[in-house]
Write a protein that holds these residues in place. Structure first.
Motif, PDB file in Angstrom:
ATOM      1  N   THR A 251     -17.239   5.959  31.038  1.00 52.00           N
ATOM      2  CA  THR A 251     -15.780   6.057  31.112  1.00 52.00           C
ATOM      3  C   THR A 251     -15.356   7.434  30.569  1.00 52.00           C
ATOM      4  N   ASP A 252     -14.075   7.751  30.724  1.00 48.75           N
ATOM      5  CA  ASP A 252     -13.615   9.102  30.389  1.00 48.75           C
ATOM      6  C   ASP A 252     -13.899   9.477  28.935  1.00 48.75           C
ATOM      7  N   ASN A 253     -14.425  10.674  28.757  1.00 48.49           N
ATOM      8  CA  ASN A 253     -14.752  11.182  27.418  1.00 48.49           C
ATOM      9  C   ASN A 253     -14.761  12.701  27.498  1.00 48.49           C
TER      10      ASN A 253
ATOM     11  N   VAL B 169     -17.692   6.740  40.391  1.00 46.95           N
ATOM     12  CA  VAL B 169     -16.854   5.632  40.788  1.00 46.95           C
ATOM     13  C   VAL B 169     -15.974   5.224  39.603  1.00 46.95           C
ATOM     14  N   SER B 170     -14.700   5.680  39.669  1.00 47.05           N
ATOM     15  CA  SER B 170     -13.805   5.485  38.528  1.00 47.05           C
ATOM     16  C   SER B 170     -12.510   4.843  38.993  1.00 47.05           C
ATOM     17  N   GLY B 171     -11.503   4.835  38.113  1.00 49.01           N
ATOM     18  CA  GLY B 171     -10.220   4.239  38.452  1.00 49.01           C
ATOM     19  C   GLY B 171      -9.586   4.909  39.660  1.00 49.01           C
TER      20      GLY B 171
ATOM     21  N   ASN C 179     -13.595  20.864  35.993  1.00 55.43           N
ATOM     22  CA  ASN C 179     -13.202  19.821  36.928  1.00 55.43           C
ATOM     23  C   ASN C 179     -13.649  18.475  36.350  1.00 55.43           C
ATOM     24  N   HIS C 180     -12.715  17.547  36.249  1.00 58.03           N
ATOM     25  CA  HIS C 180     -13.000  16.238  35.651  1.00 58.03           C
ATOM     26  C   HIS C 180     -14.201  15.540  36.315  1.00 58.03           C
ATOM     27  N   LEU C 181     -14.285  15.643  37.632  1.00 59.98           N
ATOM     28  CA  LEU C 181     -15.362  14.957  38.352  1.00 59.98           C
ATOM     29  C   LEU C 181     -16.717  15.597  38.073  1.00 59.98           C
TER      30      LEU C 181
ATOM     31  N   GLY D 170     -17.354  16.844  35.310  1.00 56.66           N
ATOM     32  CA  GLY D 170     -17.642  16.277  33.997  1.00 56.66           C
ATOM     33  C   GLY D 170     -18.405  14.964  34.140  1.00 56.66           C
ATOM     34  N   HIS D 171     -17.961  14.081  35.038  1.00 58.32           N
ATOM     35  CA  HIS D 171     -18.659  12.802  35.230  1.00 58.32           C
ATOM     36  C   HIS D 171     -20.116  13.021  35.667  1.00 58.32           C
ATOM     37  N   VAL D 172     -20.354  14.053  36.484  1.00 57.14           N
ATOM     38  CA  VAL D 172     -21.744  14.349  36.876  1.00 57.14           C
ATOM     39  C   VAL D 172     -22.551  14.736  35.631  1.00 57.14           C
TER      40      VAL D 172
HETATM   41 ZN    ZN Z   1     -12.806   9.797  34.984  1.00 58.01          ZN
END
Ligand code: ZN
Ligand code: KG4
Length: 368
Positions: free
Chosen positions: A335-337, A141-143, A112-114, A116-118
Motif C-alpha cells: 500500500t502507499d508509503n 494494482v491499487s485503488g 512518479n507514484h507508479l 514508486g510501486h515498482v
Molecule cells: Zn498507490
C-alpha cells in the motif's frame, strides 16, 4: 558513504515520509493514514485529503527523520511524488519538499507514484536477498490504477530499469464500489478478501464470465464486472434485508470482519467469492499472457490490491507452473508509503533527473 534520501508521498489518502539509503536500505518509514476521515463518505474526498496532508506532513517527516536517527541536514536529497494523484494532495508534499530542498541546498527529485510501486518490489526483494530477473512484467494494482508494465534491463541494474505501460484500469476501486453496494464499509479490499476466504464453497448465486476485450487483449475491464454485480444485487430482493442490517452496524461503528461476518448469509458470501474469483482470474490471466508475449523472466505484483491473499496464492501457483519467479512486496510496502518513493528517487538522482522550484503537481502523470 551512502546516499540517504528523504521520500515524501501525499498523492492520495496517506501522508508518508521515509528515509532510504542507496535506494535499498529502509532506515525509516512512517505512514499516517486518513481512512478514518474518508470512511463515512465511502471514498476519498479530495478537499479533506488536502487538509489532512497539511496537518500531517510536518510531524510525519519529523518522525521519519527521528526514527532514522537523523537531522534534516543529514539528508542528501529529497524525493517527492509529482503524480499521478489528487492535485491538492500532491501539492502539499511537493510544496513542502521544494521548501526543504531549497532551504537545505539539496537536490529535489520528482517521482512518479507508479514507478514508486515498482520500486516497492525491488526493496522487498533486496530485504529477502533475492533479485528479479529482467525483463519482467510488473502489475500494479491499487485503488486508482491497474497497470501492467514491461520492465527491461536499464543501463546498470534493476533499479535503473525503464518501464513501458501496457494497459490501465482500476481493480481496487471495483473492490471499494462492491463493498459499498453490499453495505460492507470502506475500504472494500480487506473485508471482501476475508469474506471470500471463509465462504467455504457457498454456491455462487451468479456467474461472472471472463471479460472479452475488443482491441488490446491485455486491457483489464472491471467496470463491466462492477455493473454486473450492481444489476445482480438490484434484481435479487433477498439481499436487501442483510444490506440494511450491515449498513446499520456500520453506522454504529461496527465495521470489523468479526462484526460484519455474522450478518452475511451464504448467498452474499457466494457472491463475494465469485466477484473475487473474477477479479483474480482477470489479473492473473492477463499478466501471465503479457509475460509470455514478452518472454519475461519474472513477474512483479505491487499496489494495495497486491495484499489480497487469493491473488497472491493464485500468482504463486500459476507462475510456478510457468517456471517464472514471482515477487510481492510485504503488505506494508504494497500500500502507499514513502520508502518506495525514496527508492525510486535514488535511481532518478543517479540518472540526473532533478526538479527545481518550478516543479508542479501532475495529477495524470504517465510513466514515461
Ligand atoms: Zn498507490
Ligand atoms: O495502493 P493503495 O494503497 O492506494 C492507491 O494508490 O490507490 O491501494 C488501495 C486499494 C483500495 O482500493 C483497497 O480496497 C485495496 O487497495 N486493498 C485490497 C486489499 N487491501 C487493500 N484489495 C483486495 N484485497 C485486499 N486484501
Amino acid at each position: 558513504m551512502s546516499t540517504r534520501i528523504l521520500g515524501i508521498e501525499s498523492s492520495c489518502d496517506e501522508t508518508a515520509a521515509a528515509v532510504v539509503a542507496d535506494g535499498r536500505e529502509i532506515l525509516s518509514s512512517v505512514v499516517a493514514s486518513q481512512i478514518d476521515v474518508h470512511r463515512k463518505y465511502g471514498g476519498v474526498v479530495p478537499e479533506l485529503a488536502s487538509r489532512e496532508h497539511l496537518r500531517q506532513i510536518v510531524p510525519v517527516v519529523r518522525e521519519a527523520l527521528a526514527q532514522a536517527g537523523m537531522k534534516l541536514a543529514d539528508v542528501d536529497a529529497i524525493g517527492v511524488t509529482q503524480g499521478p494523484g489528487l492535485v491538492g494532495a500532491l501539492l502539499v508534499g511537493i510544496t513542502y519538499g521544494k521548501t526543504l530542498a531549497h532551504s537545505l541546498g539539496k537536490p529535489l527529485v520528482p517521482v512518479n507514484h507508479l514507478e514508486g510501486h515498482v520500486h516497492a518490489v525491488f526493496l522487498e526483494a533486496h530485504k529477502a536477498g533475492r533479485s528479479a530477473k529482467l525483463p519482467t512484467v510488473c502489475l500494479i494494482v491499487s485503488g486508482g490504477h491497474t497497470v501492467l508494465y514491461e520492465v527491461k534491463p536499464g543501463d546498470s541494474n534493476a533499479q535503473d530499469a525503464g518501464a513501458k505501460l501496457l494497459c490501465d484500469d482500476a481493480a481496487g476501486e471495483a473492490y471499494d464500489k462492491v463493498a459499498k453496494l453490499l453495505g460492507l464499509g470502506y475500504p472494500g479490499g480487506p473485508i471482501l478478501d476475508r469474506l471470500a476466504e471463509v465462504s467455504n464453497g457457498a454456491p455462487a448465486p451468479v456467474k461472472f464470465g471472463p471479460t472479452k476485450m475488443k482491441g488490446n487483449a491485455l486491457d483489464f475491464s472491471f467496470s463491466g464486472l462492477k455493473t454486473a454485480v450492481l444489476y445482480h444485487v438490484r434484481e435479487t430482493a433477498e439481499y436487501n434485508d442483510e444490506i440494511r442490517k450491515r449498513e446499520e452496524a456500520l453506522a454504529r461503528g461496527e465495521r470489523k470482519f468479526e462484526q460484519l461476518f455474522p450478518l452475511c448469509g451464504p448467498k452474499t458470501l457466494g457472491l463475494v467469492r465469485e466477484f473475487q474469483n473474477a477479479v483474480v482470474r482477470d489479473l492473473v490471466e492477463r499478466t501471465l499472457s503479457a509475460a509470455e508475449q514478452l518472454s519475461a523472466e519474472s513477474i512483479l505484483v505491487s499496489g494495495g490490491v497486491a495484499a489480497n491473499s487469493q491473488l497472491r496464492a493464485s500468482f504463486e501457483a500459476r507462475a510456478k507452473a510457468a517456471g517464472l519467479d514471482v515477487f510481492f512486496p510485504s503488505r506494508a510496502l504494497s500500500t502507499d508509503n514513502a520508502a518506495m518513493i525514496a527508492a525510486a528517487a535514488y535511481s532518478r538522482l543517479r540518472n540526473g533527473i532533478l526538479a527545481d522550484v518550478t516543479l508542479n503537481a501532475d495529477p495524470s502523470l504517465a510513466l514515461a
